[in-house]
Design a protein around this motif. Sequence first.
Motif, short mmCIF file in Angstrom:
data_model
loop_
_atom_site.label_atom_id
_atom_site.label_comp_id
_atom_site.label_asym_id
_atom_site.label_seq_id
_atom_site.Cartn_x
_atom_site.Cartn_y
_atom_site.Cartn_z
N ARG A 16 0.84 -1.20 0.00
CA ARG A 16 0.00 0.00 0.00
C ARG A 16 0.88 1.25 0.00
O ARG A 16 1.98 1.25 0.54
CB ARG A 16 -0.90 0.01 1.23
CG ARG A 16 -1.84 -1.19 1.30
CD ARG A 16 -2.71 -1.14 2.56
NE ARG A 16 -1.93 -1.29 3.78
CZ ARG A 16 -1.95 -0.45 4.80
NH1 ARG A 16 -2.67 0.68 4.74
NH2 ARG A 16 -1.22 -0.68 5.88
N PHE A 17 0.35 2.33 -0.60
CA PHE A 17 1.06 3.60 -0.68
C PHE A 17 0.23 4.71 -0.06
O PHE A 17 -1.00 4.76 -0.23
CB PHE A 17 1.36 3.96 -2.14
CG PHE A 17 2.40 3.10 -2.78
CD1 PHE A 17 3.72 3.54 -2.92
CD2 PHE A 17 2.08 1.84 -3.26
CE1 PHE A 17 4.68 2.74 -3.51
CE2 PHE A 17 3.04 1.02 -3.85
CZ PHE A 17 4.34 1.48 -3.97
N PHE A 18 0.91 5.61 0.66
CA PHE A 18 0.30 6.84 1.19
C PHE A 18 1.09 8.00 0.62
O PHE A 18 2.33 8.05 0.74
CB PHE A 18 0.36 6.85 2.72
CG PHE A 18 -0.19 8.11 3.35
CD1 PHE A 18 -1.52 8.18 3.75
CD2 PHE A 18 0.62 9.21 3.56
CE1 PHE A 18 -2.03 9.33 4.34
CE2 PHE A 18 0.12 10.37 4.14
CZ PHE A 18 -1.20 10.43 4.54
N LEU A 19 0.40 8.94 -0.02
CA LEU A 19 1.05 10.08 -0.66
C LEU A 19 0.47 11.36 -0.08
O LEU A 19 -0.76 11.56 -0.10
CB LEU A 19 0.83 10.07 -2.17
CG LEU A 19 1.07 8.75 -2.91
CD1 LEU A 19 0.67 8.90 -4.38
CD2 LEU A 19 2.51 8.31 -2.77
N SER A 20 1.31 12.24 0.45
CA SER A 20 0.82 13.53 0.94
C SER A 20 1.58 14.64 0.25
O SER A 20 2.74 14.48 -0.16
CB SER A 20 0.98 13.64 2.46
OG SER A 20 2.35 13.72 2.83
N THR A 21 0.93 15.80 0.14
CA THR A 21 1.57 16.92 -0.52
C THR A 21 1.03 18.23 0.02
O THR A 21 -0.14 18.32 0.41
CB THR A 21 1.35 16.87 -2.05
OG1 THR A 21 2.04 17.97 -2.66
CG2 THR A 21 -0.13 16.95 -2.42
#
Length: 395
Positions: A337-342
């Motif tokens: 699983r991937f978590f991407l924040s920006t």
Amino acid sequence: AVSLAFHHLDDFAVVESWSGYFHPTNPTGMTRLDLGSTRKNRRANVHTAVAGLRQAFRTHPTFFGFYVGRGDARFRAENLALHRQLLDAGIPHVFELYPGAHERRVWSEHARAWLGLALAHLAPATGSDPPAGLSGFATVAKGPAGGVVLSGRIPDRAVPSDRRSSAIYLPPDFSTSERYPVIFLLHGFPGSPSGFYDSLRLAKVADGLISSERARSFVAVMPVAGRTTGRRTEDEWAGPWETYLVHDVVPWANAHLPLSPRFADRAIAGLSAGAFGAVDLTLRHPGMFGVAESWSGYFQPFRDGPLAHANAAQLAAHNPTLLVRREAPALRREHVRFFLSTGFNHGGIFRRWTFQFASELKSLRIPHRVWASQHPDRGRYLRLQLPAALEYAFS
């Protein structure tokens, strides 16, 4: 020390001043300094903080003590003035006036007693203090529920001369008889592990999530990396730093910490260049991490650090946008699983890159979540996204 502590009472339980002063001054203590504005001068002046200390000490129970020599011509009057202010405000404190002036003899004579006072008012040792396997590590931060951050060296065979300290977070009620999920946190460049436990207040956030049962108890490992000289902004978690993480840090953590053997319980995350490293390393080393998180990162390599003189093939081998397509079947099979924040654009890193990589993951049917700041906030979003990032890894 006093001025710093009074503005950060959630970080300090004991504040002491030994023959000190309480307003901006030059090293002699005789000349008042102008910091450039009325607001800055007031903020740095401890006397102006007294009015708010009564409520602040209730919210953050704090032991405050100070002393001065009776013959200290420079600082005696100011110490007495602060003592009277605190008495008038009804603020608990300890104040002593000792024989002597501003001299080493006074400090040496009373050091043991005042260190004893400090230790007596600190929280008692708990199971979160350094276990036997972490000898040489020292506490650098504590969470409100008993979690602790320890600082110490993780040996680096790739760069043996690097003696810098890494850091470890252990959760409340830590026990070597339990098995914990783990997250490896990679700082940016320039940067250090303190960016996580100091700037982002990892212990406070993690303790809160664990205590409220929004996340399982977990361990965090924060290795240090990057050149120690030259342009420290130009580096990557590649080359010797990739070797260090994969062949030194992860095996060291397995040997010295009670970690869960489950693949799904192994997470890696990072800030900026560390975010690139977290995703790149996950894709380059299948089977090592079950969760990968990018916090304000990028997804194609820059030509810097170990990749400054890389050829096209070497760059492609560190390109997450290409690697994720190659590894997609394995990622789906292993449920990575991937978590991407920006946040918003910063330092040549663009917000749209995160959304583009998320679209790539969606097209490849790889589980992921995107967290995006809704308005520019000068980097504050990094703190705001931290609970969501940790929950995603350990809920």
